[in-house]
Design an enzyme around this catalytic site. Structure first.
Site, PDB file in Angstrom:
ATOM      1  CG  ASP A  13     -23.949  28.074  -1.427  1.00  6.98           C
ATOM      2  OD1 ASP A  13     -23.651  26.995  -0.878  1.00  6.98           O
ATOM      3  OD2 ASP A  13     -23.386  29.164  -1.180  1.00  6.98           O
ATOM      4  CD  GLU A  14     -24.372  25.460  -7.743  1.00  8.17           C
ATOM      5  OE1 GLU A  14     -24.260  24.749  -6.717  1.00  8.17           O
ATOM      6  OE2 GLU A  14     -23.390  25.853  -8.404  1.00  8.17           O
ATOM      7  N   GLY A  15     -28.329  24.261  -4.593  1.00 10.02           N
ATOM      8  CA  GLY A  15     -29.428  23.446  -4.049  1.00 10.02           C
ATOM      9  C   GLY A  15     -29.154  21.960  -4.232  1.00 10.02           C
ATOM     10  CE  LYS A  16     -23.186  21.683  -4.493  1.00  8.02           C
ATOM     11  NZ  LYS A  16     -23.413  23.141  -4.548  1.00  8.02           N
ATOM     12  N   GLY A  40     -21.918  23.296   2.424  1.00  9.69           N
ATOM     13  CA  GLY A  40     -23.073  23.299   3.316  1.00  9.69           C
ATOM     14  C   GLY A  40     -24.263  22.931   2.462  1.00  9.69           C
ATOM     15  CG  HIS A  41     -24.339  19.940   0.195  1.00 11.41           C
ATOM     16  ND1 HIS A  41     -23.836  18.858  -0.473  1.00 11.41           N
ATOM     17  CD2 HIS A  41     -23.615  21.007  -0.244  1.00 11.41           C
ATOM     18  CE1 HIS A  41     -22.861  19.257  -1.275  1.00 11.41           C
ATOM     19  NE2 HIS A  41     -22.697  20.543  -1.143  1.00 11.41           N
ATOM     20  CD  GLN A 224     -16.739  22.850  -2.529  1.00  9.26           C
ATOM     21  OE1 GLN A 224     -16.166  21.885  -2.987  1.00  9.26           O
ATOM     22  NE2 GLN A 224     -17.193  22.877  -1.300  1.00  9.26           N
ATOM     23  CB  VAL A 300     -20.308  26.951   5.497  1.00  8.55           C
ATOM     24  CG1 VAL A 300     -19.017  26.793   6.285  1.00  8.55           C
ATOM     25  CG2 VAL A 300     -20.691  25.631   4.846  1.00  8.55           C
TER      26      VAL A 300
HETATM   27  P1  GDP Z   1     -26.058  23.431  -1.868  1.00 12.82           P
HETATM   28  O1  GDP Z   1     -24.784  23.824  -1.240  1.00 12.82           O
HETATM   29  O2  GDP Z   1     -25.966  23.378  -3.368  1.00 12.82           O
HETATM   30  O3  GDP Z   1     -26.650  22.164  -1.318  1.00 12.82           O
HETATM   31  O4  GDP Z   1     -27.097  24.600  -1.546  1.00 12.82           O
HETATM   32  P2  GDP Z   1     -27.280  25.328  -0.116  1.00 12.82           P
HETATM   33  O5  GDP Z   1     -27.992  24.436   0.785  1.00 12.82           O
HETATM   34  O6  GDP Z   1     -26.006  25.911   0.357  1.00 12.82           O
HETATM   35  O7  GDP Z   1     -28.150  26.572  -0.542  1.00 12.82           O
HETATM   36  C1  GDP Z   1     -29.377  26.449  -1.161  1.00 12.82           C
HETATM   37  C2  GDP Z   1     -30.414  27.178  -0.303  1.00 12.82           C
HETATM   38  O8  GDP Z   1     -31.603  27.360  -1.057  1.00 12.82           O
HETATM   39  C3  GDP Z   1     -30.820  26.388   0.917  1.00 12.82           C
HETATM   40  O9  GDP Z   1     -31.163  27.286   1.939  1.00 12.82           O
HETATM   41  C4  GDP Z   1     -32.042  25.623   0.443  1.00 12.82           C
HETATM   42  O10 GDP Z   1     -32.910  25.263   1.493  1.00 12.82           O
HETATM   43  C5  GDP Z   1     -32.675  26.624  -0.470  1.00 12.82           C
HETATM   44  N1  GDP Z   1     -33.401  26.102  -1.624  1.00 12.82           N
HETATM   45  C6  GDP Z   1     -33.139  25.017  -2.389  1.00 12.82           C
HETATM   46  N2  GDP Z   1     -33.990  24.940  -3.421  1.00 12.82           N
HETATM   47  C7  GDP Z   1     -34.814  25.998  -3.322  1.00 12.82           C
HETATM   48  C8  GDP Z   1     -35.908  26.497  -4.120  1.00 12.82           C
HETATM   49  O11 GDP Z   1     -36.275  25.955  -5.146  1.00 12.82           O
HETATM   50  N3  GDP Z   1     -36.506  27.650  -3.686  1.00 12.82           N
HETATM   51  C9  GDP Z   1     -36.126  28.295  -2.551  1.00 12.82           C
HETATM   52  N4  GDP Z   1     -36.756  29.405  -2.225  1.00 12.82           N
HETATM   53  N5  GDP Z   1     -35.093  27.854  -1.794  1.00 12.82           N
HETATM   54  C10 GDP Z   1     -34.458  26.740  -2.182  1.00 12.82           C
HETATM   55  P1  IMO Z   2     -21.450  24.098  -1.479  1.00 12.52           P
HETATM   56  O1  IMO Z   2     -21.071  22.651  -1.652  1.00 12.52           O
HETATM   57  C1  IMO Z   2     -20.398  28.285  -2.130  1.00 12.52           C
HETATM   58  C2  IMO Z   2     -16.159  29.338  -1.931  1.00 12.52           C
HETATM   59  C3  IMO Z   2     -15.715  30.198  -0.778  1.00 12.52           C
HETATM   60  C4  IMO Z   2     -14.539  30.906  -1.426  1.00 12.52           C
HETATM   61  C5  IMO Z   2     -13.931  29.828  -2.294  1.00 12.52           C
HETATM   62  C6  IMO Z   2     -12.779  29.077  -1.647  1.00 12.52           C
HETATM   63  O2  IMO Z   2     -22.262  24.376  -0.258  1.00 12.52           O
HETATM   64  O3  IMO Z   2     -22.055  24.635  -2.738  1.00 12.52           O
HETATM   65  P2  IMO Z   2     -12.501  27.307   0.316  1.00 12.52           P
HETATM   66  O4  IMO Z   2     -13.105  27.245   1.670  1.00 12.52           O
HETATM   67  O5  IMO Z   2     -12.815  26.159  -0.552  1.00 12.52           O
HETATM   68  O6  IMO Z   2     -11.040  27.618   0.373  1.00 12.52           O
HETATM   69  O7  IMO Z   2     -13.169  28.609  -0.367  1.00 12.52           O
HETATM   70  O8  IMO Z   2     -14.973  28.918  -2.582  1.00 12.52           O
HETATM   71  N1  IMO Z   2     -16.876  28.101  -1.525  1.00 12.52           N
HETATM   72  C7  IMO Z   2     -18.204  27.931  -1.672  1.00 12.52           C
HETATM   73  N2  IMO Z   2     -19.147  28.779  -2.105  1.00 12.52           N
HETATM   74  N3  IMO Z   2     -20.722  27.024  -1.805  1.00 12.52           N
HETATM   75  C8  IMO Z   2     -19.780  26.152  -1.414  1.00 12.52           C
HETATM   76  O9  IMO Z   2     -20.041  24.837  -1.206  1.00 12.52           O
HETATM   77  C9  IMO Z   2     -18.448  26.602  -1.286  1.00 12.52           C
HETATM   78  N4  IMO Z   2     -17.295  26.027  -0.893  1.00 12.52           N
HETATM   79  C10 IMO Z   2     -16.343  26.933  -1.067  1.00 12.52           C
HETATM   80  O10 IMO Z   2     -16.721  31.088  -0.392  1.00 12.52           O
HETATM   81  O11 IMO Z   2     -15.000  31.931  -2.267  1.00 12.52           O
HETATM   82 MG    MG Z   3     -24.053  25.239   0.125  1.00 15.41          MG
END
Ligand code: GDP
Ligand code: IMO
Ligand code: MG
Length: 423
Positions: A13-16, A40-41, A224, A300
């Protein structure tokens, strides 16, 4: 042309998704290399917010081709819903989205097995997203899995039945309360397989090889984060694939000497969803403030994400195992208004000061040692260039670059595509 990689350096969830979308204009092909619908991207642009699960984050760009690689596991049910969600955007996914025949299929019983396994673990549960990821990769490495290419064969349903029956016996073995109606789940699954089969299946390693040879640019998208890697993450609280750079080679069939840039993405602080150790986790109002301002809820599962300070030791480790060449710092805007900021620059490990990530990072063995920084008050979300950055943010960035010895190429100051500043 070399294949560039983009991957998460923390616990996901870094913001990929956001950055892949931003970078897609520079690439012909975006290829996901591992994970499945546990991801969940999130992408935001033109007032639209969209979450992708299995589909690469280049899908919104008309010119790009999007490949789901052999390292990915696909749940046809989730996938069909994902496609449905794209219908409102006029995306020609029948030509733009292609799928490796070698990708494995998540069956309904894989999801049930995930639930049974987690229930049997009680308090020691992984905190899985329960999307069937672990059981599907187990069948892959156990050489029992069903691959996308199998769906083109006339007898695939026989193989399916044998595997699903075996899974049902395994679910019974767990002896936990998992309620399900497999007939209903199968009806939905078989319908979704039809949708999946309406897309183009390819030998993706050959496709990518030829594309590369003909000068096409390719960006590999990870899911991830590095600390969830099956080998290098905080095992057993990890996912079941290699989320690190090597996973792009095995997950796409790209040779290691063909890798170009490795873009490593990290948040300016740290989050984690699910169970497992997290040395810099905050349990106070500071952590709550981060969660609130950062809107730290899983894309997610909707679960609250645990929040804490940036862990530079863990980040260094991730840069090392991935060979990161360029860094991208996300969510800097969330830290505006914090009086002081902390960065973990060493650990107290069983009474000794260390500066590497050891085997066991359980809280009883390890405490973070922090370096403190002055915070900034300015709102970063409207900023468009680095010259507008407050001094304290520049100091924070300069410190990280010096410690990590890698340039921070991008600073993200908001969720929207436009809120991305290149340095
Ligand atoms: P991913 O799984 O690495 O693609 O990241 P996620 O989408 O799960 O989570 C990142 C969250 O941070 C999402 O809700 C994005 O819309 C949000 N986001 C991404 N970049 C930034 C940023 O620079 N600032 C803020 N406030 N939100 C951001
Ligand atoms: P993105 O791509 C954050 C975490 C789950 C759990 C562990 C194992 O959006 O960054 P799994 O469903 O793979 O058996 O879960 O990994 N996890 C994530 N955490 N972002 C994700 O994906 C994740 N995908 C799995 O919360 O701790
Ligand atoms: Mg995510």
């Amino acid at each position: 042309m070399a294949v560039d990689l983009l991957l998460g350096l923390q616990w996901g969830d870094e913001g990929k998704g956001k950055i892949v979308d931003v970078l897609t204009s520079n690439y012909n092909i975006i290829a996901r290399f591992q994970g499945g619908p546990n991801a969940g991207h999130t992408l935001e642009f033109d007032g639209i917010k969209h979450v992708l699960r299995t589909i690469p984050s280049g899908i919104f760009h008309k010119e790009s081709t999007n490949v789901i690689g052999n390292g990915v596991v696909i749940d046809p049910v989730v996938f069909a819903k994902e496609l449905e969600g794209l219908n409102q955007f006029d995306i020609d996914y029948k030509t733009k989205l292609i799928i490796s025949r070698k990708a494995h299929v998540i069956l309904p019983t894989h999801r049930l097995l995930d639930a049974a396994s987690e229930a049997s673990k009680g308090k020691a549960k992984i905190g899985s997203t329960l999307k069937g990821i672990g059981p599907t990769y187990m069948d892959k490495t156990g050489r029992n899995g069903i691959r996308v290419g199998d769906l083109e064969l006339s007898d695939w349903k026989d193989k399916y039945r044998a595997l699903a029956d075996k899974h049902e016996a395994m679910i019974k073995f767990y002896n936990v309360d998992v309620q399900y109606n497999l007939d209903e789940m199968e009806t939905e699954f078989f319908e979704a397989v039809k949708v999946l089969k309406s897309l183009k299946f390819i030998d993706s390693e050959e496709y990518l090889y030829q594309a590369q040879k003909s000068g096409k640019s390719i960006l590999a998208e990870g899911a991830q984060g590095s600390l969830l890697d099956i080998d290098f993450g905080t095992y057993p609280f990890v996912t079941s694939s290699n989320t690190t750079a090597a996973g792009a080679c095995t997950g796409l069939g790209v040779a290691p000497n063909q890798i170009g840039e490795v873009y490593g993405i990290f948040k300016a602080y740290t989050t984690r969803v699910g169970s497992g150790p997290f040395p810099t986790e905050l349990f106070d109002e500071v952590g709550e403030k981060m969660a609130k301002i950062g809107n730290e809820f899983g894309a997610v599962t909707g679960r609250g994400r645990r929040c804490g300070w940036l862990d530079l030791i863990a980040l260094k480790y991730a840069c090392q195992v991935n060979g990161v060449t360029k860094l991208m710092m996300m969510k800097g805007d969330v830290l505006s208004g914090f009086k002081s900021l902390k960065v973990c620059t060493a650990y107290n490990y069983k009474g000794e000061t260390i500066t590497h990530l050891p085997y066991n990072i359980e809280p009883e063995n390890l405490k973070p040692i922090y370096t403190e920084f002055k915070g900034w008050k300015e709102d970063l979300t409207k900023m468009t260039e680095t010259s507008q950055f407050p001094k304290e943010l520049n100091d924070y960035i300069a410190f990280l670059e010096k410690e990590l010895e890698i340039p921070i190429h991008v600073v993200s100051v908001g969720p929207d595509r436009k809120q991305t500043i290149f340095r």
